[in-house]
Design an enzyme around this catalytic site. Structure first.
Site, PDB file in Angstrom:
ATOM      1  N   ALA A  43      49.827  33.779  53.913  1.00 39.97           N
ATOM      2  CA  ALA A  43      50.357  32.456  53.547  1.00 39.97           C
ATOM      3  C   ALA A  43      51.879  32.481  53.685  1.00 39.97           C
ATOM      4  O   ALA A  43      52.499  33.545  53.649  1.00 39.97           O
ATOM      5  CB  ALA A  43      49.966  32.126  52.104  1.00 39.97           C
ATOM      6  N   LEU A  60      45.662  40.735  56.779  1.00 43.56           N
ATOM      7  CA  LEU A  60      45.125  42.066  56.455  1.00 43.56           C
ATOM      8  C   LEU A  60      43.923  42.433  57.316  1.00 43.56           C
ATOM      9  O   LEU A  60      43.594  43.615  57.461  1.00 43.56           O
ATOM     10  CB  LEU A  60      44.743  42.123  54.969  1.00 43.56           C
ATOM     11  CG  LEU A  60      45.923  42.098  53.989  1.00 43.56           C
ATOM     12  CD1 LEU A  60      45.454  41.692  52.592  1.00 43.56           C
ATOM     13  CD2 LEU A  60      46.603  43.461  53.957  1.00 43.56           C
ATOM     14  N   GLY A  80      47.128  41.958  48.116  1.00 42.18           N
ATOM     15  CA  GLY A  80      46.664  40.880  48.985  1.00 42.18           C
ATOM     16  C   GLY A  80      45.150  40.837  49.093  1.00 42.18           C
ATOM     17  O   GLY A  80      44.471  41.839  48.891  1.00 42.18           O
ATOM     18  N   ASN A 120      38.404  43.650  37.153  1.00 40.43           N
ATOM     19  CA  ASN A 120      37.313  43.791  36.174  1.00 40.43           C
ATOM     20  C   ASN A 120      35.972  43.358  36.749  1.00 40.43           C
ATOM     21  O   ASN A 120      34.929  43.688  36.178  1.00 40.43           O
ATOM     22  CB  ASN A 120      37.646  42.990  34.913  1.00 40.43           C
ATOM     23  CG  ASN A 120      37.553  41.484  35.127  1.00 40.43           C
ATOM     24  OD1 ASN A 120      36.499  40.891  34.948  1.00 40.43           O
ATOM     25  ND2 ASN A 120      38.643  40.856  35.529  1.00 40.43           N
ATOM     26  N   TYR A 144      33.038  39.755  45.764  1.00 46.10           N
ATOM     27  CA  TYR A 144      34.442  40.072  45.441  1.00 46.10           C
ATOM     28  C   TYR A 144      34.524  41.391  44.656  1.00 46.10           C
ATOM     29  O   TYR A 144      35.283  42.302  45.015  1.00 46.10           O
ATOM     30  CB  TYR A 144      35.039  38.908  44.640  1.00 46.10           C
ATOM     31  CG  TYR A 144      36.364  39.199  43.988  1.00 46.10           C
ATOM     32  CD1 TYR A 144      37.516  39.393  44.746  1.00 46.10           C
ATOM     33  CD2 TYR A 144      36.476  39.272  42.590  1.00 46.10           C
ATOM     34  CE1 TYR A 144      38.734  39.654  44.126  1.00 46.10           C
ATOM     35  CE2 TYR A 144      37.685  39.524  41.976  1.00 46.10           C
ATOM     36  CZ  TYR A 144      38.811  39.717  42.744  1.00 46.10           C
ATOM     37  OH  TYR A 144      40.018  39.984  42.142  1.00 46.10           O
ATOM     38  N   LYS A 148      36.126  45.209  45.689  1.00 53.00           N
ATOM     39  CA  LYS A 148      37.071  46.008  44.897  1.00 53.00           C
ATOM     40  C   LYS A 148      36.483  47.402  44.618  1.00 53.00           C
ATOM     41  O   LYS A 148      37.220  48.395  44.585  1.00 53.00           O
ATOM     42  CB  LYS A 148      37.407  45.291  43.594  1.00 53.00           C
ATOM     43  CG  LYS A 148      38.151  43.967  43.779  1.00 53.00           C
ATOM     44  CD  LYS A 148      39.522  44.166  44.400  1.00 53.00           C
ATOM     45  CE  LYS A 148      40.333  42.876  44.415  1.00 53.00           C
ATOM     46  NZ  LYS A 148      41.657  43.041  45.029  1.00 53.00           N
TER      47      LYS A 148
HETATM   48  P1  NAI Z   1      46.155  35.189  44.597  1.00 56.24           P
HETATM   49  O1  NAI Z   1      44.928  34.637  45.226  1.00 56.24           O
HETATM   50  O2  NAI Z   1      47.090  34.233  43.957  1.00 56.24           O
HETATM   51  O3  NAI Z   1      46.966  36.046  45.661  1.00 56.24           O
HETATM   52  C1  NAI Z   1      46.347  36.778  46.694  1.00 56.24           C
HETATM   53  C2  NAI Z   1      47.186  36.641  47.940  1.00 56.24           C
HETATM   54  O4  NAI Z   1      46.524  37.345  48.998  1.00 56.24           O
HETATM   55  C3  NAI Z   1      47.363  35.180  48.395  1.00 56.24           C
HETATM   56  O5  NAI Z   1      48.734  34.852  48.497  1.00 56.24           O
HETATM   57  C4  NAI Z   1      46.670  35.129  49.730  1.00 56.24           C
HETATM   58  O6  NAI Z   1      47.299  34.270  50.682  1.00 56.24           O
HETATM   59  C5  NAI Z   1      46.700  36.589  50.179  1.00 56.24           C
HETATM   60  N1  NAI Z   1      45.667  36.852  51.163  1.00 56.24           N
HETATM   61  C6  NAI Z   1      44.377  36.412  51.167  1.00 56.24           C
HETATM   62  N2  NAI Z   1      43.764  36.766  52.293  1.00 56.24           N
HETATM   63  C7  NAI Z   1      44.658  37.456  53.030  1.00 56.24           C
HETATM   64  C8  NAI Z   1      44.627  38.068  54.303  1.00 56.24           C
HETATM   65  N3  NAI Z   1      43.525  38.045  55.087  1.00 56.24           N
HETATM   66  N4  NAI Z   1      45.747  38.684  54.746  1.00 56.24           N
HETATM   67  C9  NAI Z   1      46.883  38.704  53.993  1.00 56.24           C
HETATM   68  N5  NAI Z   1      46.977  38.134  52.789  1.00 56.24           N
HETATM   69  C10 NAI Z   1      45.880  37.514  52.300  1.00 56.24           C
HETATM   70  O7  NAI Z   1      45.680  36.286  43.546  1.00 56.24           O
HETATM   71  P2  NAI Z   1      46.501  36.950  42.351  1.00 56.24           P
HETATM   72  O8  NAI Z   1      46.035  36.371  41.080  1.00 56.24           O
HETATM   73  O9  NAI Z   1      47.938  36.950  42.660  1.00 56.24           O
HETATM   74  O10 NAI Z   1      45.955  38.437  42.419  1.00 56.24           O
HETATM   75  C11 NAI Z   1      46.602  39.445  43.172  1.00 56.24           C
HETATM   76  C12 NAI Z   1      45.658  40.616  43.359  1.00 56.24           C
HETATM   77  O11 NAI Z   1      45.273  41.089  42.083  1.00 56.24           O
HETATM   78  C13 NAI Z   1      44.387  40.262  44.107  1.00 56.24           C
HETATM   79  O12 NAI Z   1      44.020  41.344  44.931  1.00 56.24           O
HETATM   80  C14 NAI Z   1      43.370  40.067  43.012  1.00 56.24           C
HETATM   81  O13 NAI Z   1      42.072  40.360  43.470  1.00 56.24           O
HETATM   82  C15 NAI Z   1      43.853  41.076  41.976  1.00 56.24           C
HETATM   83  N6  NAI Z   1      43.488  40.688  40.630  1.00 56.24           N
HETATM   84  C16 NAI Z   1      44.121  39.646  40.002  1.00 56.24           C
HETATM   85  C17 NAI Z   1      43.773  39.303  38.717  1.00 56.24           C
HETATM   86  C18 NAI Z   1      44.493  38.239  37.966  1.00 56.24           C
HETATM   87  O14 NAI Z   1      44.126  38.009  36.815  1.00 56.24           O
HETATM   88  N7  NAI Z   1      45.500  37.562  38.518  1.00 56.24           N
HETATM   89  C19 NAI Z   1      42.681  39.988  38.019  1.00 56.24           C
HETATM   90  C20 NAI Z   1      42.073  41.058  38.770  1.00 56.24           C
HETATM   91  C21 NAI Z   1      42.491  41.389  40.027  1.00 56.24           C
HETATM   92  C1  15L Z   2      40.094  38.382  38.967  1.00 59.81           C
HETATM   93  O1  15L Z   2      39.758  39.384  39.585  1.00 59.81           O
HETATM   94  C2  15L Z   2      40.708  37.240  39.656  1.00 59.81           C
HETATM   95  O2  15L Z   2      41.513  37.625  40.744  1.00 59.81           O
HETATM   96  C3  15L Z   2      41.508  36.343  38.735  1.00 59.81           C
HETATM   97  O3  15L Z   2      41.762  35.121  39.400  1.00 59.81           O
HETATM   98  C4  15L Z   2      40.778  36.095  37.426  1.00 59.81           C
HETATM   99  O4  15L Z   2      39.655  35.331  37.660  1.00 59.81           O
HETATM  100  C5  15L Z   2      40.405  37.414  36.778  1.00 59.81           C
HETATM  101  O5  15L Z   2      39.743  38.283  37.672  1.00 59.81           O
HETATM  102  C6  15L Z   2      39.507  37.258  35.562  1.00 59.81           C
HETATM  103  O6  15L Z   2      38.442  37.862  35.535  1.00 59.81           O
HETATM  104  O7  15L Z   2      39.896  36.550  34.630  1.00 59.81           O
END
Ligand code: NAI
Ligand code: 15L
Length: 272
Positions: A43, A60, A80, A120, A144, A148
């Site tokens: 993005a 990615l 990402g 989680n 998803y 992970k």
């Molecule tokens: P988010 O969805 O806001 O950010 C993920 C980013 O990855 C986005 O900017 C998106 O454009 C990018 N992305 C998606 N597909 C892609 C690709 N093919 N190539 C390059 N970039 C790509 O998610 P958030 O909340 O910032 O989470 C960040 C990381 O932490 C993620 O891997 C998510 O799974 C993990 N995570 C987040 C949690 C949370 O509570 N925010 C909880 C558990 C895990």
């Molecule tokens: C995740 O893994 C997601 O990336 C985040 O958006 C939330 O949904 C979080 O888990 C959650 O379980 O609250």
């Protein structure tokens, strides 16, 4: 928040997912830990704000592009990818191929440390209140969560085979505030996330360490004693939000949001 910088800054760190919710937060907070922060996403990202930043657009799923992206970095924060439950086809490129491309590039370019944003949802099918540690069998709650789990296994494999160390952060819910009752247990404040990342970057000899990413909440389901060597001590708690969260209607007793650790994710799909 005060940082407790444990060692000299890295020369260059890579942050994937830099345009995302956590990526935007970390763009600010990682500055003390590195001379140059390379920011990447599929993005759009705002331009580099000075010589301390580099901005690289990268999918990615594109192996050659990821290989170039990793060239010259000392450590990788891999945030990402698709961050919610989606069809297998959507998860495949960004998350499964994506994390493989990151580790292959790390191997080829001699990167020795990865911090992997796991989730989680690797254990989402456990019931709320069941206590888990890093050795608990996984119970992914969707494609998803499965992606992970694959990332965690890659981390383990690349350490055993190539000596690349990883701290896998099984993040609960990292948002400015907990949104619901479940998140009173799973919430990870941005300050605690930053503390955890600091420990994940600087602790020596982590091998592959798996740590649950949560604040010091009153009722938690995850026990981090197997990650004690990180020395991570959460300092925030969801408790100050309890009153406003508990003002929300109580979900039905059989609502996944109330039953499972993964909450509503366990009921997402199918996608055909
Ligand atoms: P988010 O969805 O806001 O950010 C993920 C980013 O990855 C986005 O900017 C998106 O454009 C990018 N992305 C998606 N597909 C892609 C690709 N093919 N190539 C390059 N970039 C790509 O998610 P958030 O909340 O910032 O989470 C960040 C990381 O932490 C993620 O891997 C998510 O799974 C993990 N995570 C987040 C949690 C949370 O509570 N925010 C909880 C558990 C895990
Ligand atoms: C995740 O893994 C997601 O990336 C985040 O958006 C939330 O949904 C979080 O888990 C959650 O379980 O609250």
């Amino acid at each position: 928040m005060t940082t407790t910088l444990a060692a000299i800054p890295f020369k260059r760190l890579l942050l994937t997912g830099a345009a995302g919710g956590l990526g935007q937060v970390l763009r600010e907070r990682l500055q003390p830990y590195t001379e140059v922060l390379r920011l990447s996403d599929i993005a759009p990202l705002t331009a580099a704000r000075g010589p301390h930043e580099e901005v690289v657009h990268c999918d990615l799923a594109d192996k050659a592009a990821v290989d170039q992206l990793v060239d010259g970095v000392e450590a990788i924060l891999h945030f990402g990818g698709v961050s919610v439950e989606r069809s297998f086809e959507e998860i495949l490129g960004a998350n499964i191929c994506g994390v493989f491309h990151i580790y292959e590039a790390a191997r080829r370019h001699g990167v020795k440390r990865v911090v992997f944003a796991s989730s989680n949802h690797v254990i989402g099918f456990y019931k709320q209140g069941e206590i888990l540690d890093a050795h608990s069998a996984r119970r992914p709650d969707g494609y998803y969560g499965l992606s992970k789990a694959y990332g965690e296994d890659l981390a383990s494999f690349y350490f055993d085979r190539y000596g690349i160390e990883t701290v896998s952060l099984r993040i609960g819910s990292s948002f400015p505030v907990p949104h619901n009752r479940r998140m009173l247990s799973t919430w990870l404040s941005y300050d605690d996330l930053t503390r955890l990342i600091e420990r994940a970057l600087y602790t020596p000899d982590v091998g592959h360490t798996l740590v649950y990413g949560m604040s010091a909440n009153r009722e938690v389901w995850w026990d981090n004693h197997l990650a004690g060597h990180l020395g991570f001590e959460a300092q925030d708690s969801s408790e100050r939000f309890r009153q406003q969260v508990e003002a929300q209607p109580l979900p039905a007793a059989d609502d996944p949001a109330r039953v499972y650790q993964g909450g509503a994710f366990i009921a997402a799909g199918p996608f055909d």
